[in-house]
Design an enzyme around this catalytic site. Structure first.
Site, mmCIF file in Angstrom:
data_model
loop_
_atom_site.group_PDB
_atom_site.id
_atom_site.type_symbol
_atom_site.label_atom_id
_atom_site.label_comp_id
_atom_site.label_asym_id
_atom_site.label_seq_id
_atom_site.Cartn_x
_atom_site.Cartn_y
_atom_site.Cartn_z
ATOM 1 C CB ILE A 459 -0.955 0.030 1.212
ATOM 2 C CG1 ILE A 459 -0.168 -0.070 2.519
ATOM 3 C CG2 ILE A 459 -1.990 -1.064 1.110
ATOM 4 C CD1 ILE A 459 -1.039 0.075 3.756
ATOM 5 N N GLY A 460 2.153 1.141 0.031
ATOM 6 C CA GLY A 460 3.003 2.322 -0.013
ATOM 7 C C GLY A 460 4.459 1.962 0.159
ATOM 8 N N GLY A 463 11.141 6.237 2.234
ATOM 9 C CA GLY A 463 12.564 6.211 2.492
ATOM 10 C C GLY A 463 13.001 5.161 3.480
ATOM 11 C CG PHE A 464 12.555 5.401 7.114
ATOM 12 C CD1 PHE A 464 13.837 5.448 7.633
ATOM 13 C CD2 PHE A 464 11.851 6.576 6.992
ATOM 14 C CE1 PHE A 464 14.394 6.641 8.039
ATOM 15 C CE2 PHE A 464 12.402 7.777 7.389
ATOM 16 C CZ PHE A 464 13.682 7.808 7.908
ATOM 17 N N GLY A 465 11.274 2.076 3.883
ATOM 18 C CA GLY A 465 10.844 0.737 3.539
ATOM 19 C C GLY A 465 9.443 0.697 2.957
ATOM 20 C CE LYS A 481 6.914 3.290 7.452
ATOM 21 N NZ LYS A 481 7.027 3.701 6.045
ATOM 22 C CG ASP A 576 10.987 12.682 4.130
ATOM 23 O OD1 ASP A 576 10.962 13.562 3.254
ATOM 24 O OD2 ASP A 576 11.009 11.470 3.856
#
Length: 811
Positions: A459-460, A463-465, A481, A576
């Protein structure tokens, strides 16, 4: 002993002799008569009344008292036989601090009840790790950080407040760093005092008179009880405030110190501890009296709504079910519901406020049926027969439910105390021997594999995974995540960060429900946001986001950032902020995600980062100039997001001028958009602001469903946020106030916005390169996200450009 104005009340006080000013009192809440006594013994100081009853004493001391000393700065000290300090009056301040005295974080000053009555009043000055706060019955009405005369450096945590010859200061790092400072006229004797009126006053004594150096708040109408209970205060910071009777639906009460009461036949709400408060909770007996248009309340600016996106009736229902609630303020524009609890202060007549936003209502009790209330048997006649049957069963059910809840609470408390070393016996080698309190729920990796159907539904990603949709065993929908680029080493460091994030709770921050740290795997489990990220909704081809919804999104994001910067225990800079990290729920409630993963600030880490983070197009100029990274970096990014909310497009995508010359937007072109050249939208917004042509900036899909004044608010706030100099950008609390309308809109500094012209020029030059090759597309993409950096050569300042792609952290 001192008796103010030669009255019969005596206090043990310390007095500045030259000005005859009391700076400290011992028995302020227990004045004695002339027959009372003060005694100094080896156990300390004590005061007793005429009958010999103790009314005040110093606490138990670690050794015997040898001497009593009043030093030259007004500090009363008890000394032991080695001249060591056992007790000092400076450590127990009343309503005043003087030069040489430190007020530590967590301490308070409490006002006196009056000029000659030293007993504790209703106003308090509290000192937090980042601010000086004035409160009335627990309700905030002023903060030093929001005063325009205060210099702020939010990169450090405050430890104490002090006053010296030239300034009032909030200091950190053992007094080496200034967090907040107010400059004063140099003087040998300065005091900072919380006045009985509720004002925080700093004054100096020169010659034979006092000179007021600083006062907060400036606006007397912001003093909570300036005009008594529900009294109407009219005026501003620039005019003398006056108490103009009561709102039209109230009348002056001769028995309430000049306060106001509801007009007949209503009666004021009863306090929670009243034996009759049951009638207050009966919705049929509760009414709400409107205060009138253009009204405001002192605490709204400093409090969070209890609910967002609700109707007025729901807001009033929340108050009706809460006996401590005495009224509500409701904002039509955002559906925000504020409760006025415990005590009611004065009402502010605000001529600058929207007549319908906010709306104030005071709870009142409507007349009841006196015939039934006086007839003890009335309740019996109306008592339902079915209740006689259901009550025994209901009581048994309640007992069973209570037992189940207590068992669950004990089990959860026990789980919370489990050491991390026992989390995973198969890979616990690096987790033994340490304990981190406050961690959210731990999930096994296999459990999350099942929940996500082996990570099937993506679903997305960021920058972190990558992020996957999952359904837990209890049917809760979550977002999982997989962390791939987190900058921590080992499970202990990872869990330490997660413990901080897990304890951050706010209506506009995505809730962290749990985590997984198993072997080398790192996963986070968040609440699921069913509308996805803002970029998909704003830039996609689906239904257009209406203007009110855009305002709700902007306000929610701003509130979330304000909480990260100053509302939680450890300040967090997001680093961010972008539409991809703003997630939406029903009714377009916005919540920030990925906070705390970029970098958690500690005092040692707050001045500079060692690695660049952020996303091209939202990076603040300080990333490229070796300047300090602070919460103002997030403010810049938020400003860029605000401009995208106005236009409905990415700031750095090419926009041909004919798209801006549509009849629905008022026509016309700026200098930067003449002909058919591309436009860098932040620069176009600046030019339209200079010309007052705000409707030309609006998303064409809104088709005129927004006014120029509404767009102007967004654009002015955005331009203030994206100023090149961080110190000129407002903090997020101020941004929230401007968006809500409680704080006047600021005017951006055009000199600090000139860098947008350089970026826009570079953008145009890169865009004019002949397209068709991958190289040219790449050049256009990189150059359009560059910032100018200054180089001084002789008397000239030159600008060079560095692509943000070269400095962004891993995306």
């Amino acid at each position: 002993m001192f008796n103010p104005d030669a009255q019969s009340n005596f206090y043990l006080s310390i007095i500045h002799e030259v000005s005859n000013t009391v700076i400290w009192s011992a028995n302020r809440n227990a004045a004695i008569s002339s027959s009372g006594e003060m005694n100094l013994t080896v156990k300390g100081l004590s005061i007793s009344d005429a009958d010999g009853n103790p009314v005040w004493s110093t606490p138990a001391l670690k050794s015997s008292v040898y001497a009593l000393l009043l030093n030259e700065v007004g500090n009363l000290i008890l000394l032991d036989q080695f001249n060591g300090s056992l007790w000092e009056s400076f450590h127990y301040p009343t309503d005043t601090i003087v030069i040489g005295q430190e007020l530590s974080v967590g301490s308070i000053l409490a006002s006196s009840s009056g000029a000659t009555n030293f007993s504790t009043g209703d106003y308090k000055l509290a000192l937090s790790s980042s601010d000086v706060i004035l409160q009335w019955h627990g309700q905030t009405y002023w903060k030093l950080s929001m005063d325009t005369r205060a210099y702020k450096n939010s990169n450090y945590v405050a430890e104490y407040m002090a006053i010296n010859r030239t300034g009032l200061q909030l200091l950190g790092l053992n007094g080496t760093m200034v967090v907040i400072q107010v400059l004063l006229t140099p003087s040998d004797f300065q005091i900072a005092q919380l006045d009985p009126s509720g004002k925080f006053i700093v004054k100096s004594f020169s010659g034979s008179q006092w000179n007021q150096e600083f006062v907060g708040p400036i606006d007397g109408c912001r003093i909570p009880f300036f005009c008594g209970r529900i009294g109407l205060c009219t005026g501003s910071a620039s005019t003398n405030p006056t108490c103009s009777s009561c709102p039209s639906t109230f009348h002056v009460s001769s028995q309430d110190n000049g306060g106001c009461l509801p007009n007949s036949p209503y009666s004021p709400p009863l306090p929670c501890n009243s034996t009759n408060n049951g009638s207050q909770l009966n919705s049929s007996a509760v009414s709400y009296i409107k205060l009138g248009n253009g009204m405001d309340y002192f605490s709204i600016l400093f409090s969070e709504p209890v609910k967002y996106g609700v109707t007025l009736s729901i807001c009033q229902e929340l108050c009706s079910s809460n006996c401590s609630c005495l009224g509500v303020f409701y904002q039509n524009s955002s559906g925000s519901c504020y409760l006025l609890e415990d005590e009611l202060g004065s009402i502010i007549s605000n001529s600058n406020a929207d007549v319908n936003d906010p709306l104030g209502y005071i709870k009142a009790l409507a007349p009841t049926d006196t015939n039934n209330s006086n007839n003890p048997s009335a309740g019996k006649r109306n008592f339902p027969v079915a209740a006689l049957v259901l009550l025994p069963f209901t009581g048994f059910s309640l007992l069973a439910a209570l037992g189940f809840l207590l068992h669950g609470r004990r089990r959860r408390a026990k789980e919370k105390e489990i050491k991390l070393g026992s989390f995973d016996s198969r890979s616990s080698g690096d987790m033994d021997g340490f304990y981190i309190p406050g961690l959210p729920k731990r999930f096994d990796f296999e459990e999350l594999e099942v929940a996500t159907d082996n990570f099937k539904t993506l679903i997305g990603s960021g920058g972190f995974g990558a992020v996957y949709k999952g359904i837990l065993r209890d049917k809760t929908v979550v977002a999982v995540k997989k962390i791939t680029n987190v900058g921590v080493q080992g499970k202990k460091d990872f869990c330490a960060e997660i413990a901080v994030i897990g304890n951050v709770h706010h209506a506009n921050l995505v809730k962290l429900k749990g985590f997984c740290a198993q072997g080398r795997r790192r996963l986070l489990v968040y609440e699921y946001m069913n509308r996805g990220s803002l970029d998909r909704t704003l830039f996609g081809s689906g239904p257009v986001i209406e203007w009110q919804e855009r305002l709700d999104i902007a306000l929610g994001t701003a509130r979330g950032l304000a909480y990260l910067h100053g509302g939680c225990d450890q300040k967090i800079i997001h680093c961010d902020v972008k539409p991809e990290n703003i997630l939406l729920q029903d009714h377009f409630q916005a919540k920030l995600s990925d906070f705390g993963l970029s970098k958690l600030l500690s005092p040692e880490q707050s001045s500079l980062f060692t690695t660049m983070r952020g996303t091209r197009g939202y990076l603040a100029p300080e990333w490229l100039t070796n300047s300090a990274i602070s919460e103002k970096t997030d403010v810049y990014s938020f400003g860029m997001v605000l401009l995208e909310l106005v236009s409905g497009r990415k700031n750095t995508l090419r926009l041909q001028s004919h798209n801006l010359n549509d009849s629905s937007s008022g026509g016309g072109q700026s200098s930067s958009s003449s002909g058919s050249g591309p436009v860098y939208f932040p620069l176009f917004a600046l030019e339209m602001h200079e010309q007052g042509r705000y409707l030309e900036l609006v998303d064409l899909r809104l088709e005129g469903r927004v006014t120029s004044e509404e767009v102007e608010k967004f654009v002015r706030v955005a331009l203030c946020c994206v100023q090149e100099e961080p110190a000129l950008r407002p903090n997020m609390n101020t941004v929230v106030g401007m968006l809500e309308g409680g704080i006047p809109l600021s005017q951006p500094n055009f000199d600090s916005l000139n860098f947008l012209r350089f970026i826009g020029r570079r953008f145009t030059e890169a865009s004019m390169i002949e397209e068709g090759t991958e190289r040219n597309d790449r050049v256009l993409y990189q150059e359009s996200n560059s910032f100018p950096t200054r180089t001084t050569i002789g008397s000239h300042t030159c600008f060079s450009y560095v692509s943000s792609q070269e400095v962004s952290g891993p995306r």
